[in-house]
Scaffold this active site. Sequence first.
Site, PDB file in Angstrom:
ATOM      1  N   HIS A 220       0.823  -1.207   0.000  1.00  0.00           N
ATOM      2  CA  HIS A 220       0.000   0.000   0.000  1.00  0.00           C
ATOM      3  C   HIS A 220       0.863   1.265   0.000  1.00  0.00           C
ATOM      4  O   HIS A 220       0.573   2.232  -0.700  1.00  0.00           O
ATOM      5  CB  HIS A 220      -0.935  -0.027   1.208  1.00  0.00           C
ATOM      6  CG  HIS A 220      -1.647   1.252   1.369  1.00  0.00           C
ATOM      7  ND1 HIS A 220      -2.717   1.587   0.560  1.00  0.00           N
ATOM      8  CD2 HIS A 220      -1.406   2.316   2.146  1.00  0.00           C
ATOM      9  CE1 HIS A 220      -3.110   2.791   0.880  1.00  0.00           C
ATOM     10  NE2 HIS A 220      -2.342   3.261   1.842  1.00  0.00           N
TER      11      HIS A 220
ATOM     12  N   GLU B 107      -8.248 -11.446 -10.144  1.00  0.00           N
ATOM     13  CA  GLU B 107      -7.055 -11.307  -9.300  1.00  0.00           C
ATOM     14  C   GLU B 107      -6.808 -12.550  -8.448  1.00  0.00           C
ATOM     15  O   GLU B 107      -5.976 -12.552  -7.561  1.00  0.00           O
ATOM     16  CB  GLU B 107      -7.150 -10.051  -8.426  1.00  0.00           C
ATOM     17  CG  GLU B 107      -8.410  -9.925  -7.612  1.00  0.00           C
ATOM     18  CD  GLU B 107      -8.463  -8.630  -6.788  1.00  0.00           C
ATOM     19  OE1 GLU B 107      -7.440  -7.954  -6.648  1.00  0.00           O
ATOM     20  OE2 GLU B 107      -9.548  -8.314  -6.281  1.00  0.00           O
TER      21      GLU B 107
ATOM     22  N   ASP C  80      -2.702  -8.728  -6.719  1.00  0.00           N
ATOM     23  CA  ASP C  80      -3.137  -9.920  -6.007  1.00  0.00           C
ATOM     24  C   ASP C  80      -2.952 -11.174  -6.852  1.00  0.00           C
ATOM     25  O   ASP C  80      -2.649 -12.238  -6.321  1.00  0.00           O
ATOM     26  CB  ASP C  80      -4.605  -9.779  -5.571  1.00  0.00           C
ATOM     27  CG  ASP C  80      -4.702  -8.957  -4.296  1.00  0.00           C
ATOM     28  OD1 ASP C  80      -3.851  -9.149  -3.410  1.00  0.00           O
ATOM     29  OD2 ASP C  80      -5.609  -8.109  -4.200  1.00  0.00           O
TER      30      ASP C  80
HETATM   31  C1  PEP Z   1      -4.735  -5.632  -7.491  1.00  0.00           C
HETATM   32  O1  PEP Z   1      -4.853  -6.565  -6.694  1.00  0.00           O
HETATM   33  O2  PEP Z   1      -3.991  -5.672  -8.489  1.00  0.00           O
HETATM   34  C2  PEP Z   1      -5.483  -4.382  -7.308  1.00  0.00           C
HETATM   35  C3  PEP Z   1      -5.482  -3.452  -8.222  1.00  0.00           C
HETATM   36  O3  PEP Z   1      -6.159  -4.205  -6.152  1.00  0.00           O
HETATM   37  P1  PEP Z   1      -5.492  -3.839  -4.730  1.00  0.00           P
HETATM   38  O4  PEP Z   1      -4.077  -3.383  -4.995  1.00  0.00           O
HETATM   39  O5  PEP Z   1      -6.352  -2.765  -4.143  1.00  0.00           O
HETATM   40  O6  PEP Z   1      -5.579  -5.134  -4.009  1.00  0.00           O
HETATM   41 MG    MG Z   2      -6.471  -6.633  -5.255  1.00  0.00          MG
END
Ligand code: PEP
Ligand code: MG
Length: 581
Positions: free
Chosen positions: A192, A434, A458
């Site tokens: 994040h 994902e 993911d």
């Molecule tokens: C991902 O998993 O690629 C995605 C875009 O969602 P997040 O990063 O919010 O899990």
């Molecule tokens: Mg994701």
Amino acid sequence: MNRQLIGIPVSPGVAIAKALVLHAEDFTIPEKKITQDDVPKEIARFEDALTKTRQALIAIRKKIADEIGAEHSDIFNAHLLILEDRTLIEDVIGEVKTKCINVEAAFSHVIQKYYNAFHAIDDEYLRERVSDVRDIGRRVLHNLLGRERAVLIDLAEPTIVVAHDISPTDTAAMDKEKVVAFATEIGGPTSHTAIMARSLGIPAVVGVDVLTHMVKTGDLVAIDGSHGLVIVEPDQKKIEELLHERERYDEFTHGLERLRDLPAETKDKKRIVLQANIEIPDEIPSVIAQGAEGIGLYRTEFFYMNRTDLPTEDEQYQAYRYVAEQMKNHSVVIRTIDFGGDKFLSSIDLPYETNPFLGWRAIRFCLARVDIFKTQLRAILRASAHGKIKVMFPMISNLNEMRRACQIVAEAKAELKVKNMPFDEKIPVGAMIEIPSAALISDKLAQESDFFSIGTNDLIQYSLAVDRINEKIAYLYEPTHPAILRMIQQIVENAHKNKIEVAVCGEMSSDMALALLLIGFGVDELSMSPFVVPKVKKLVRSVTMKQARDIAAEAMHYETGAEIRQFADSQVKKVAPELMA
Ligand code: PEP
Ligand code: MG
């Protein structure tokens, strides 16, 4: 002077500023004066926070006792004893009354005193209680502050945030004008912290070992986010060198600005839609300034963070409507709430889980809490009357989840009809791909979805069994692993066979070599942090579709992720060398 630490470069650029080391500051809460009339309210807030903390601890204790045995849950008895300590409670209330200060400040003074007292004790057992006091302090403060770290809200000067980790709640609360860079001990390119830094356009380095032991709050620190460097107390020569690097980077990004109003099309005129990922509506001005053609991923769970109540339908409707109106005729893909994993909320007591990334999260949570899900869907639907909104579900793992989610959309539509509230009857509904199982049944899912968006962050984590925020195994997190590329090829093929479009909204879109492969695989849309859009546009405008397809096809002849990465990087160097500088 010039102590240099090395980590993983996750967001480019250079920043030089004073450091704020987060864990050291946990108990430093800004003191605010209150009036005598406010005292009862402050005491009530304190009692409420104590009750919430107590309830949470009892729940965790029960869970641990049930699952691994009562002897392991004893630690929480010690926590509860501290929490119920009358002297502590009376000391806090006493400070609020006599000094007329906010309860968080009073609590932090008192808990700090306890902390110091335990720390000084010459008894090993009691000294160990220091961490209990610290933990209790954190828990109560989080409940008092809606889980934000207060220090991040009110920053007086440009600051580099240094921490073991920066949670999504921290970033949602922080003063974004003043934070000029991040450096953390844990994390990888799709953690994040990394995503948020790129979306704010600030440099960041993650995975820097022992960082918080090497830096103190107030130290001058330089971050070189392009090369993964953290330099503590740089000398004048080093500062000049870094300023020179910053100038070079700024010139490069300004050079890309002139592309803003040019279309994102290949040399042979194939349009690739470049969109932005956002977490909060405040990011819209950067999205527009960077020339993104819409929002490919609106991570709505941030709406639910740093507050103790759930957002109402109307509140959400206003926010989604604002985003849709600002983006005019460009589409806005609103992803329904994706919490769980590393994203926690104060307003919902998610149960303790030993494996949260594989747990009760995202669409799984929404299908169990239809009340919360439907409130959000009604808000999204109502906003769809004001722009080009699409709705998308995270973490779809099978057909039933997609079908059930669509059924709830239909129910939400029926409820709005009864109330005569307008919405887009044909609002497109898409699935995030994902989870490997979704990728492998993408032929079936494509028949029941209006579009796909591949969440590569993911997809890589779950396919390669590599925790995306664990820096120790970051070397295994390989977007170019042939298994990942094969899966993406298959998803694109299945989408196109069923005449639906496919986007990539994971961080693969932000990496030039990977974006080149995605274009070659035939991905229709790429969505990324707004500040990366000009770079990817430059890439798109530097190749023909044939070239991109040939490069992607040739890449698939290599056998390992490392070889494919090397090959793809070398191709970007050929077609747009300035992007690899
Ligand atoms: C991902 O998993 O690629 C995605 C875009 O969602 P997040 O990063 O919010 O899990
Ligand atoms: Mg994701």
